[in-house]
Design a protein around this motif. Structure first.
Motif, PDB file in Angstrom:
ATOM      1  N   GLN A 185       0.981  -1.006   0.202  1.00  0.00           N
ATOM      2  CA  GLN A 185      -0.005  -0.191   0.136  1.00  0.00           C
ATOM      3  C   GLN A 185       1.155   1.137   0.144  1.00  0.00           C
ATOM      4  O   GLN A 185       2.126   1.148   0.174  1.00  0.00           O
ATOM      5  CB  GLN A 185      -0.975  -0.091   1.109  1.00  0.00           C
ATOM      6  N   ASN A 186       0.417   2.327  -0.411  1.00  0.00           N
ATOM      7  CA  ASN A 186       1.041   3.646  -0.191  1.00  0.00           C
ATOM      8  C   ASN A 186       1.026   4.267   1.048  1.00  0.00           C
ATOM      9  O   ASN A 186       0.217   5.034   1.362  1.00  0.00           O
ATOM     10  CB  ASN A 186       0.458   4.540  -1.339  1.00  0.00           C
TER      11      ASN A 186
ATOM     12  N   PRO B 292       4.860   9.120   3.786  1.00  0.00           N
ATOM     13  CA  PRO B 292       6.104   9.047   4.077  1.00  0.00           C
ATOM     14  C   PRO B 292       6.594   9.138   5.704  1.00  0.00           C
ATOM     15  O   PRO B 292       7.505   8.662   5.806  1.00  0.00           O
ATOM     16  CB  PRO B 292       6.641  10.199   3.138  1.00  0.00           C
TER      17      PRO B 292
ATOM     18  N   ASN C 102      10.082  -4.003   4.775  1.00  0.00           N
ATOM     19  CA  ASN C 102       9.282  -2.716   4.931  1.00  0.00           C
ATOM     20  C   ASN C 102       9.589  -2.131   6.249  1.00  0.00           C
ATOM     21  O   ASN C 102       9.393  -0.818   6.553  1.00  0.00           O
ATOM     22  CB  ASN C 102       7.832  -2.833   4.955  1.00  0.00           C
TER      23      ASN C 102
END
Length: 443
Positions: free
Chosen positions: A117-118, A121, A389
């Motif tokens: 997923q996005n 940031p 991640n």
């Protein structure tokens, strides 16, 4: 399944840093060594100076190493629930054109698919916890391996936090010469360790009264459903005492530990003690009740803010009531004050029952060890999928983190595997009673 292993829990608190080395033998926890040193480089539960924090971590680890006679390389580290976001995720992978047995890699792949997923940031993944797997439409599966299918799905919960908090924690641990083998949101570890099965199932508020902040978490259906952090804790109480009585922070801390009560109605009006006042040559006598009024005012302010937020989630009606822990929970009268402020909701204090650690400030470090010991093979496989991640999970090793000094290695073990068989039946630790003692402990 065997639950033997040796693990190290690292609790990086605002007031103190605690390291606990413990061994699991047939599901029983045996504490081998403890490090308890004053913190540095933290403010309100967050690392603000990596160099100072890493040095304090080194000191705590060294103390634990000496007592346990081992060298520590890998640790399980707790991450605060500040600005925590909890969301459901789903993953789906094709096993193949034809049905075949599902493997460890398939489990990793479907977990990785669930977290594609996005992310903003400024956020970082901390934990991914599976709820169930679905094989070709058949749901409710906890371990799909060795089953035959062509499609594998996973439903779970994803926990993310501010990248700054996660990165600073990781950096401080690594700079101290350690490998953050596993990271976990602190209330998740505490809920699994100090709440009974019924409390986790029917719903309970877990209140962690720390030195730098206060965390209220809601555990329901064996899952962390909500967490709120108030940036006030035991340090604020100490500052209040210092300001009101015009005494130093050091003296204020001693007064809180030696004479403090959370509930002013429990304190004696005629019991007096001396206080060194700045600018005066002679100490001033104050009453135990007056000191308790200062403490109660700050605690009630914290509780009132959390009460409104918890009420909005309907958490105050959960059958489990409130389970309170953390260093401030050792204040006499804390249960009475919580019951008064939360309208007679059931309240109990969670205190570890291990010899020498019977103080609520040790709950978090012990919970981290308990959490790691109770992870089964599927949990480890899913968590290992986060390695790409989330840098805190750098290895899931078959062998325990610490090694005996006679066989120590100069570098942390890098070969990782997630195929150790574990069950989830490690005993729950529940506090019994409340003791008035503060010396030799940090909040």
């Amino acid at each position: 399944m065997d639950t033997s292993g040796m693990y190290v829990g690292l609790d990086i608190g605002t007031t103190s840093i605690k390291v606990i080395v413990a061994e699991y033998l047939e599901g029983q926890l045996n504490v081998l060594g403890v490090g308890n040193e004053r913190s540095a480089g933290l403010s309100r539960g967050v690392i603000v100076d990596i160099d100072k924090a890493s040095e304090a971590i080194k000191n705590a680890v060294k103390s634990a190493e000496e007592k346990a006679s081992i060298e520590i390389h890998d640790v399980v580290v707790g991450i605060s629930a500040n600005m925590l976001k909890i969301e459901p995720v789903n993953g789906l992978v094709a096993i193949g054109d034809q049905a075949r047995e599902i493997t460890d890699q398939d489990v990793r792949d479907v977990a990785a698919a669930a977290i594609i997923q996005n992310l903003p940031p400024e956020r970082e993944i901390i934990n991914l916890i599976p709820d169930e797997f679905v094989v070709d439409g058949f749901d409710g599966i906890k371990d799909p391996r060795s089953m035959v299918g062509v499609r594998l799905e996973m439903h779970g919960m994803l926990f993310t936090g501010p990248k700054t908090i996660v990165h600073n924690t990781k950096k401080a641990v690594e700079q101290a010469g350690l490998n953050p083998q596993l990271a976990v949101v602190s209330p998740i570890a505490q809920g699994l360790s100090i709440l009974s099965d019924g409390e986790q199932d029917f719903g309970t508020i877990l209140l962690d009264l720390g030195g730098g902040q206060t965390t209220a978490a809601v555990i329901h259906d064996h899952r962390l459903k909500y967490a709120e952090v108030d940036p006030e804790g035991g340090d604020y109480i100490t500052k209040d005492i210092s300001v009101v009585l015009n005494t130093s922070i050091e003296n204020a801390e001693k007064l809180k530990r030696n004479y403090g009560y959370a509930d002013a109605t429990r304190a004696a009006e005629d019991n007096q003690f001396p206080v060194d006042v700045v600018g005066q040559s002679r100490p001033t006598e104050i009453t135990e009740q007056y000191l308790a009024e200062i403490i109660e005012a700050r605690l009630s302010q914290i509780f009132d803010k959390l009460k409104g937020q918890l009420a909005a989630t309907n958490a105050l009606s959960l059958p489990g009531g409130i389970v309170v822990t953390g260093g401030v929970a050792a204040l006499p009268g804390i249960v009475d004050l919580l019951k008064a402020d939360f309208d007679d909701v059931p309240v109990r204090v969670a205190i570890p029952d291990q010899m020498g650690l019977r103080h609520p400030s040790f709950t978090q470090a012990l919970s981290l060890v308990n959490y790691r010991g109770q992870l089964n093979e599927i949990d480890l496989l899913v968590q290992s999928a986060l390695a790409g991640n989330q840098q805190l999970v750098s290895q899931i090793a078959k062998k325990p983190a610490p090694t005996p000094k006679a066989q120590s290695q100069t570098e942390p073990q890098q070969a990782a595997t997630a195929t150790e068989k574990r069950n989830k039946q490690a005993p729950k630790k529940r506090g019994q009673g409340l003791k008035k003692f503060f010396s030799d402990f940090f909040d």
